[in-house]
Design a protein around this motif. Structure first.
Motif, PDB file in Angstrom:
ATOM      1  N   UNK A 249       1.122  -0.989  -0.283  1.00 35.32           N
ATOM      2  CA  UNK A 249      -0.035  -0.429   0.421  1.00 35.32           C
ATOM      3  C   UNK A 249       1.213   1.267  -0.301  1.00 35.32           C
ATOM      4  N   UNK A 250       0.532   1.944  -1.176  1.00 35.00           N
ATOM      5  CA  UNK A 250       1.445   3.173  -1.032  1.00 35.00           C
ATOM      6  C   UNK A 250       0.307   4.520  -0.770  1.00 35.00           C
ATOM      7  N   UNK A 251       1.550   5.891  -0.641  1.00 41.78           N
ATOM      8  CA  UNK A 251       0.249   7.018  -0.087  1.00 41.78           C
ATOM      9  C   UNK A 251       1.162   7.888  -0.458  1.00 41.78           C
ATOM     10  N   UNK A 252      -0.145   9.340  -1.212  1.00 40.59           N
ATOM     11  CA  UNK A 252       0.865  10.776  -1.595  1.00 40.59           C
ATOM     12  C   UNK A 252      -0.560  11.338  -1.215  1.00 40.59           C
ATOM     13  N   UNK A 253       0.478  12.720  -1.346  1.00 36.79           N
ATOM     14  CA  UNK A 253      -0.345  14.078  -0.607  1.00 36.79           C
ATOM     15  C   UNK A 253      -1.134  14.386  -0.808  1.00 36.79           C
ATOM     16  N   UNK A 254      -2.634  14.931  -0.937  1.00 34.30           N
ATOM     17  CA  UNK A 254      -3.777  15.378  -1.722  1.00 34.30           C
ATOM     18  C   UNK A 254      -3.710  17.040  -2.632  1.00 34.30           C
ATOM     19  N   UNK A 255      -2.681  17.491  -1.601  1.00 36.76           N
ATOM     20  CA  UNK A 255      -2.298  18.888  -2.557  1.00 36.76           C
ATOM     21  C   UNK A 255      -1.396  18.388  -3.487  1.00 36.76           C
ATOM     22  N   UNK A 256      -1.087  18.548  -4.742  1.00 34.13           N
ATOM     23  CA  UNK A 256      -0.381  18.120  -5.250  1.00 34.13           C
ATOM     24  C   UNK A 256      -0.221  19.276  -6.443  1.00 34.13           C
ATOM     25  N   UNK A 257       1.060  18.969  -7.306  1.00 34.11           N
ATOM     26  CA  UNK A 257       1.412  20.094  -7.874  1.00 34.11           C
ATOM     27  C   UNK A 257       1.334  19.390  -9.518  1.00 34.11           C
ATOM     28  N   UNK A 258       1.556  20.378 -10.950  1.00 28.37           N
ATOM     29  CA  UNK A 258       0.985  20.111 -12.088  1.00 28.37           C
ATOM     30  C   UNK A 258       1.660  19.235 -12.334  1.00 28.37           C
ATOM     31  N   UNK A 259       3.002  19.084 -11.819  1.00 26.46           N
ATOM     32  CA  UNK A 259       4.263  18.358 -12.242  1.00 26.46           C
ATOM     33  C   UNK A 259       3.590  15.749 -12.126  1.00 26.46           C
ATOM     34  N   UNK A 260       2.907  16.142 -10.976  1.00 29.26           N
ATOM     35  CA  UNK A 260       2.471  14.772 -10.017  1.00 29.26           C
ATOM     36  C   UNK A 260       1.416  14.778 -11.138  1.00 29.26           C
ATOM     37  N   UNK A 261       0.227  15.287 -10.822  1.00 32.74           N
ATOM     38  CA  UNK A 261      -1.242  15.502 -10.882  1.00 32.74           C
ATOM     39  C   UNK A 261      -1.600  15.582 -12.810  1.00 32.74           C
ATOM     40  N   UNK A 262      -0.774  15.711 -13.607  1.00 32.39           N
ATOM     41  CA  UNK A 262      -0.723  16.165 -14.725  1.00 32.39           C
ATOM     42  C   UNK A 262      -0.100  15.782 -15.983  1.00 32.39           C
TER      43      UNK A 262
ATOM     44  N   UNK B 214      -7.256  15.804  -8.451  1.00 34.56           N
ATOM     45  CA  UNK B 214      -8.157  15.251  -8.976  1.00 34.56           C
ATOM     46  C   UNK B 214      -8.372  14.067  -8.840  1.00 34.56           C
ATOM     47  N   UNK B 215      -7.369  12.685  -9.053  1.00 36.86           N
ATOM     48  CA  UNK B 215      -7.038  11.391  -8.863  1.00 36.86           C
ATOM     49  C   UNK B 215      -6.301  10.407  -8.062  1.00 36.86           C
ATOM     50  N   UNK B 216      -5.604   9.509  -7.810  1.00 29.82           N
ATOM     51  CA  UNK B 216      -4.870   9.542  -7.821  1.00 29.82           C
ATOM     52  C   UNK B 216      -3.868   8.685  -8.058  1.00 29.82           C
ATOM     53  N   UNK B 217      -3.826   9.053  -9.528  1.00 31.49           N
ATOM     54  CA  UNK B 217      -2.691   8.569 -10.216  1.00 31.49           C
ATOM     55  C   UNK B 217      -0.911   9.166  -9.952  1.00 31.49           C
ATOM     56  N   UNK B 218      -1.270  11.006  -9.527  1.00 37.41           N
ATOM     57  CA  UNK B 218      -0.143  11.223  -9.441  1.00 37.41           C
ATOM     58  C   UNK B 218       0.960   9.928  -7.964  1.00 37.41           C
ATOM     59  N   UNK B 219      -0.116   9.877  -7.539  1.00 41.76           N
ATOM     60  CA  UNK B 219       0.774   8.395  -6.112  1.00 41.76           C
ATOM     61  C   UNK B 219       2.035   7.528  -7.373  1.00 41.76           C
ATOM     62  N   UNK B 220       1.234   7.237  -8.625  1.00 40.66           N
ATOM     63  CA  UNK B 220       2.285   6.365  -9.646  1.00 40.66           C
ATOM     64  C   UNK B 220       3.391   6.461 -10.057  1.00 40.66           C
ATOM     65  N   UNK B 221       2.929   8.359  -9.806  1.00 41.00           N
ATOM     66  CA  UNK B 221       4.281   8.534 -10.423  1.00 41.00           C
ATOM     67  C   UNK B 221       5.452   8.577  -9.255  1.00 41.00           C
ATOM     68  N   UNK B 222       5.136   9.055  -8.081  1.00 44.26           N
ATOM     69  CA  UNK B 222       5.623   9.792  -6.596  1.00 44.26           C
ATOM     70  C   UNK B 222       6.265   7.761  -6.562  1.00 44.26           C
TER      71      UNK B 222
END
Ligand code: PHE
Length: 331
Positions: free
Chosen positions: A127-140, A172-180
């Motif tokens: 199980x992984x976690x990431x922040x709820x506030x993200x930058x454009x890099x991670x979210x997009x 706007x989605x949990x996909x930034x956690x993929x990147x992190x």
């Protein structure tokens, strides 16, 4: 003797009618004290002749012993009554307290999230976690959605007033956690990332502006679309039961290629759209420092709230956030 018997009966009556230690002490002195008939009788012994005196003295003693016994018995009975009353008044009825305090339970979403984690952990994921506030890099951006990309518009993003415009946002989605995860960890990777996500949607029966998703990411050697379909199928059966089927439909996401949407079967035979998935786009792997020639992967993401709504047959998803105890108590 009948005189004495009267005395004993009288003592018994006086003892029985004494309701407390004070009354009993009073009655006792009446029958055994210095001014009692017994004591008077004892004083009278001196006037008797020796033989009679011994006889009468013995009798007097027996009577005194009997009367003393009467008062001792009554004393013991009163003592027990007092204790019982005290025990009764000092008793703490803990069972009653347990009954009147209502035990709560985890919220439906939390229960579902825990269950999802259990199922995926059972399949070998962590199980992984990431922040709820993200930058454009991670979210997009890292997800192959540059700022000119029309797909950005699909995400109805809530931006935070920080940095340059549209630079910081509620994810706007949990996909930034993929990147992190890929930035921090070398493959092979098998993770799921549940968490809260946000969009500008107005709340209605099927939408919430703050909702929950769970993301899955696998990066390994020789991973194919078949592994993706098999994983989704196994998960769906472990979560819902073996009678529930899953299917993939071609779709489009900038961060997967090919992409699909996946549905699960409802009891009435219709299909419920659960989420998106696909093979991780080579650009995403490179953006995260992973060589797409060497590694392949798949990813999926779906809404937890919707899953809960289907499982518990809620006809309005807003029930999940109104926090009406009468609603929550049912589950
Ligand atoms: N992030 C996508 C969405 O929220 C779902 C998705 C995740 C699609 C992973 C493909 C791969 O709509």
């Amino acid at each position: 003797m009948s005189e004495y018997q009267k005395l004993i009966d009288g003592a018994r009556g006086a003892a029985e009618s004494s309701q407390n230690a004070d009354e009993l002490a009073l009655a006792r002195s009446e029958f055994l004290g210095k001014k009692s008939l017994l004591s008077e009788a004892k004083k009278g012994l001196g006037k008797l002749e020796e033989v009679q005196r011994a006889e009468a003295g013995k009798e007097l003693n027996e009577v005194r012993n009997l009367i003393e016994e009467v008062f001792e018995q009554r004393e013991a009975a009163l003592q027990e009554e007092t204790w019982n009353l005290q025990f009764e008044s000092e008793r703490l009825d803990l069972s009653e307290r347990l009954e009147s305090l209502r035990r709560g339970h985890l919220h439906l979403i939390t229960q579902a999230r825990d269950h999802l984690e259990d199922v995926f952990v059972g399949m070998g994921f962590t199980v992984a976690e990431g922040p709820e506030v993200e930058t454009a890099w991670y979210n997009f951006e890292a997800l192959n959605i540059p700022d000119w990309h029309p797909a950005r518009g699909n995400f109805d993003t809530i931006f935070v007033n920080l940095g340059s415009p549209e630079e910081v946002m509620l994810r706007s989605h949990t996909s930034p956690v993929q990147v992190r995860t890929m930035e921090n960890q070398q493959p092979p990777i098998y993770v799921v990332a549940p968490g809260r996500t946000f969009r500008t949607d107005n709340a209605d029966a099927t939408h919430l502006p703050a909702f929950n998703q769970i993301e899955g990411l696998v990066v390994d050697k020789g991973i194919t679309m078949g592994d993706l379909a098999g994983t989704i199928d196994s998960f769906v059966q472990a979560f819902f039961g073996s009678e529930v089927k899953s299917r993939l439909r071609p779709s489009y996401f900038p961060f997967t290629e090919p992409s699909a949407e996946f549905d699960i079967s409802r009891p009435d035979g219709s299909w419920l759209e659960l989420g998106g998935c696909g093979m991780v786009h080579p650009n995403v792997l490179s953006n995260c420092g992973i060589d797409p020639e060497e590694w392949q992967g798949f990813a999926f993401g779906f809404g937890i709230d919707r899953l809960v709504a289907m499982r518990f047959q809620l006809d309005d998803i807003r029930e999940l956030v109104v926090n009406d105890a009468r609603f929550l108590r049912q589950f």
